[in-house]
Structures are given as structure tokens and as C-alpha cells.
Design a protein around this motif. Sequence first.
Motif, PDB file in Angstrom:
ATOM      1  N   ALA A   6       0.846  -1.207   0.000  1.00  0.00           N
ATOM      2  CA  ALA A   6       0.000   0.000   0.000  1.00  0.00           C
ATOM      3  C   ALA A   6       0.877   1.251   0.000  1.00  0.00           C
ATOM      4  CB  ALA A   6      -0.898   0.024   1.216  1.00  0.00           C
ATOM      5  N   PRO A   7       0.448   2.295  -0.726  1.00  0.00           N
ATOM      6  CA  PRO A   7       1.238   3.523  -0.738  1.00  0.00           C
ATOM      7  C   PRO A   7       1.172   4.223   0.613  1.00  0.00           C
ATOM      8  CG  PRO A   7      -0.800   3.846  -1.953  1.00  0.00           C
ATOM      9  CD  PRO A   7      -0.739   2.399  -1.563  1.00  0.00           C
ATOM     10  N   SER A   8       2.216   4.911   0.956  1.00  0.00           N
ATOM     11  CA  SER A   8       2.294   5.636   2.216  1.00  0.00           C
ATOM     12  C   SER A   8       1.529   6.952   2.097  1.00  0.00           C
ATOM     13  CB  SER A   8       3.750   5.930   2.554  1.00  0.00           C
ATOM     14  OG  SER A   8       3.828   6.829   3.624  1.00  0.00           O
ATOM     15  N   LEU A   9       0.921   7.370   3.178  1.00  0.00           N
ATOM     16  CA  LEU A   9       0.219   8.657   3.217  1.00  0.00           C
ATOM     17  C   LEU A   9       1.092   9.766   3.806  1.00  0.00           C
ATOM     18  CD1 LEU A   9      -3.332   7.507   4.339  1.00  0.00           C
ATOM     19  CD2 LEU A   9      -2.521   8.021   2.046  1.00  0.00           C
ATOM     20  N   ALA A  10       2.359   9.472   3.990  1.00  0.00           N
ATOM     21  CA  ALA A  10       3.279  10.481   4.528  1.00  0.00           C
ATOM     22  C   ALA A  10       3.506  11.578   3.489  1.00  0.00           C
ATOM     23  CB  ALA A  10       4.603   9.819   4.893  1.00  0.00           C
ATOM     24  N   LYS A  11       3.880  12.750   3.955  1.00  0.00           N
ATOM     25  CA  LYS A  11       4.121  13.892   3.069  1.00  0.00           C
ATOM     26  C   LYS A  11       5.347  13.617   2.210  1.00  0.00           C
ATOM     27  CE  LYS A  11       4.241  18.897   3.260  1.00  0.00           C
ATOM     28  NZ  LYS A  11       4.193  20.068   4.124  1.00  0.00           N
ATOM     29  N   ARG A  12       5.220  13.845   0.930  1.00  0.00           N
ATOM     30  CA  ARG A  12       6.312  13.634  -0.006  1.00  0.00           C
ATOM     31  C   ARG A  12       7.107  14.931  -0.157  1.00  0.00           C
ATOM     32  NH1 ARG A  12       2.231  10.509  -0.831  1.00  0.00           N
ATOM     33  NH2 ARG A  12       2.421   8.432  -1.663  1.00  0.00           N
ATOM     34  N   PRO A  13       8.355  14.840  -0.566  1.00  0.00           N
ATOM     35  CA  PRO A  13       9.186  16.052  -0.679  1.00  0.00           C
ATOM     36  C   PRO A  13       8.605  17.091  -1.635  1.00  0.00           C
ATOM     37  CG  PRO A  13      10.542  14.081  -0.865  1.00  0.00           C
ATOM     38  CD  PRO A  13       9.120  13.615  -0.826  1.00  0.00           C
ATOM     39  N   VAL A  14       7.979  16.660  -2.697  1.00  0.00           N
ATOM     40  CA  VAL A  14       7.453  17.609  -3.668  1.00  0.00           C
ATOM     41  C   VAL A  14       6.282  18.421  -3.096  1.00  0.00           C
ATOM     42  CG1 VAL A  14       5.766  16.079  -4.774  1.00  0.00           C
ATOM     43  CG2 VAL A  14       6.886  17.855  -6.113  1.00  0.00           C
ATOM     44  N   GLU A  15       5.604  17.874  -2.085  1.00  0.00           N
ATOM     45  CA  GLU A  15       4.435  18.558  -1.523  1.00  0.00           C
ATOM     46  C   GLU A  15       4.812  19.808  -0.746  1.00  0.00           C
ATOM     47  OE1 GLU A  15       2.100  15.769   0.691  1.00  0.00           O
ATOM     48  OE2 GLU A  15       1.854  14.453  -1.016  1.00  0.00           O
ATOM     49  N   GLY A  16       5.985  19.917  -0.238  1.00  0.00           N
ATOM     50  CA  GLY A  16       6.393  21.084   0.530  1.00  0.00           C
ATOM     51  C   GLY A  16       7.082  22.150  -0.296  1.00  0.00           C
ATOM     52  N   ARG A  17       7.177  21.921  -1.587  1.00  0.00           N
ATOM     53  CA  ARG A  17       7.901  22.827  -2.468  1.00  0.00           C
ATOM     54  C   ARG A  17       7.287  24.234  -2.490  1.00  0.00           C
ATOM     55  NH1 ARG A  17       8.380  20.665  -8.332  1.00  0.00           N
ATOM     56  NH2 ARG A  17       6.318  21.558  -8.486  1.00  0.00           N
ATOM     57  N   PHE A  18       5.982  24.324  -2.329  1.00  0.00           N
ATOM     58  CA  PHE A  18       5.323  25.630  -2.413  1.00  0.00           C
ATOM     59  C   PHE A  18       5.007  26.225  -1.047  1.00  0.00           C
ATOM     60  CE2 PHE A  18       4.171  23.482  -6.418  1.00  0.00           C
ATOM     61  CZ  PHE A  18       4.846  24.332  -7.276  1.00  0.00           C
ATOM     62  N   ASP A  19       5.557  25.661   0.025  1.00  0.00           N
ATOM     63  CA  ASP A  19       5.339  26.189   1.372  1.00  0.00           C
ATOM     64  C   ASP A  19       6.338  27.300   1.667  1.00  0.00           C
ATOM     65  OD1 ASP A  19       3.308  24.395   1.717  1.00  0.00           O
ATOM     66  OD2 ASP A  19       4.485  22.968   2.890  1.00  0.00           O
ATOM     67  N   VAL A  20       6.281  28.367   0.898  1.00  0.00           N
ATOM     68  CA  VAL A  20       7.166  29.504   1.106  1.00  0.00           C
ATOM     69  C   VAL A  20       6.300  30.754   1.272  1.00  0.00           C
ATOM     70  CG1 VAL A  20       9.104  28.528  -0.175  1.00  0.00           C
ATOM     71  CG2 VAL A  20       7.410  29.879  -1.367  1.00  0.00           C
ATOM     72  N   ALA A  21       6.804  31.683   2.004  1.00  0.00           N
ATOM     73  CA  ALA A  21       6.064  32.934   2.224  1.00  0.00           C
ATOM     74  C   ALA A  21       6.069  33.757   0.941  1.00  0.00           C
ATOM     75  CB  ALA A  21       6.704  33.724   3.356  1.00  0.00           C
ATOM     76  N   PRO A  22       4.948  34.386   0.618  1.00  0.00           N
ATOM     77  CA  PRO A  22       4.931  35.239  -0.580  1.00  0.00           C
ATOM     78  C   PRO A  22       5.844  36.440  -0.367  1.00  0.00           C
ATOM     79  CG  PRO A  22       2.897  35.489   0.643  1.00  0.00           C
ATOM     80  CD  PRO A  22       3.667  34.395   1.309  1.00  0.00           C
ATOM     81  N   PRO A  23       6.385  36.973  -1.440  1.00  0.00           N
ATOM     82  CA  PRO A  23       7.278  38.128  -1.283  1.00  0.00           C
ATOM     83  C   PRO A  23       6.499  39.346  -0.768  1.00  0.00           C
ATOM     84  CG  PRO A  23       6.800  37.733  -3.598  1.00  0.00           C
ATOM     85  CD  PRO A  23       6.210  36.593  -2.830  1.00  0.00           C
ATOM     86  N   VAL A  24       7.172  40.138   0.007  1.00  0.00           N
ATOM     87  CA  VAL A  24       6.565  41.341   0.566  1.00  0.00           C
ATOM     88  C   VAL A  24       6.549  42.422  -0.518  1.00  0.00           C
ATOM     89  CG1 VAL A  24       6.760  43.127   2.326  1.00  0.00           C
ATOM     90  CG2 VAL A  24       7.348  40.765   2.873  1.00  0.00           C
TER      91      VAL A  24
END
Length: 172
Positions: A29-47
Motif C-alpha cells: 500500500a502507498p504511504s500517506l506520509a508527506k512527499r518532498p514535492v508537496e512542501g515545495r510551495f510552502d514559502v512565504a509570498p514576497p513582501v
Amino acid sequence: MTRIPLSRPLAIAAALSLSACAAAGGDGAPSLAKRPVEGRFDVAPPVVVVDPPGPLPADLAGRLARWDADAVAAQRAFAAERGTAATLVSAASGAAVASERWVVAQQAISRLQATRAPLTGALADIDRLYLDRSVAEDIDGLPDIYALRDRLADMAATQNAVVEALERQLPQ
């Protein structure tokens, strides 16, 4: 023609889907853990720094003062004419359409409307100025322009309500 009860195909579909879930529950069964690609867009927008509007340009201050004075004068003239118009409309409230009293009351309402011309003209001019400066992205002085525009619009709305109330008192 033999009818198959509706519950039978639904039961078969449910059994097949449950068996698929049971087969996937093993080690493969596939894992439901967070994959590295999923955090790629977790950055603060530029001010983005936006400068606040500056003070009203000197060339506009005189026009705003003139429009303000026009509106105040129109408000005074409206207030002076309002009492006479109200009296004449009250006198004509039971009169027939096109009778002498009705015509006199209509004329009083027309004179009352005419006193509003400087206010409505100033409001139209300030609307045009506000739109022109907004389109050109000249934001300096816009808060002052909008504050005067808002005040003039409130005055016009109040006067509209008075005129409409007087018109409703007359027979149509």
C-alpha cells in the motif's frame, strides 16, 4: 422480460469495491506520509511595499475647495426653498391633477430641484476627477478627494429623499 432488483447490482458493486480495499491494505500500500514535492510551495509570498498616497497636489486643493463651497451654498439654498415647497405641496395634497394648487406645488418642487444644480455639478466633477486620477494611477490626494466625494454624495442622497417624499404627497 425478467427484472433484476436494483439492490442486487448495488450489492455486487459494493462487494467488489470492498475486496479491492482489502487487497490494497497489505505491504504494497502507498504511504500517506508527506512527499518532498508537496512542501515545495510552502514559502512565504514576497513582501510588496506600496507607498501610501501623498498629500493633495496644490493644483487640486483649489478645485476641491470650490466644489465644497458650491455644495455648501446649494445646501443652504435647498434648505431655504424646502419650507416653501413643503407648504405648497401640503396645500395641494388633496387637489386634482393639473389643478391650480397642484401646478403651484409642482413648480415649487421644480424650484427646489433647481437649487441642487451646484451640488450635483460638483459631485459630477469630483467623480470625473476621482476616476481620471484612479485610471492614471495618480494616488496622491485620493483620500481627500474621496472624502469630499462621499460627503457630497450623502448630501445629494438626503436631498433626493426630501424631493421624493414631496413628490409622493402629490396625486399622480
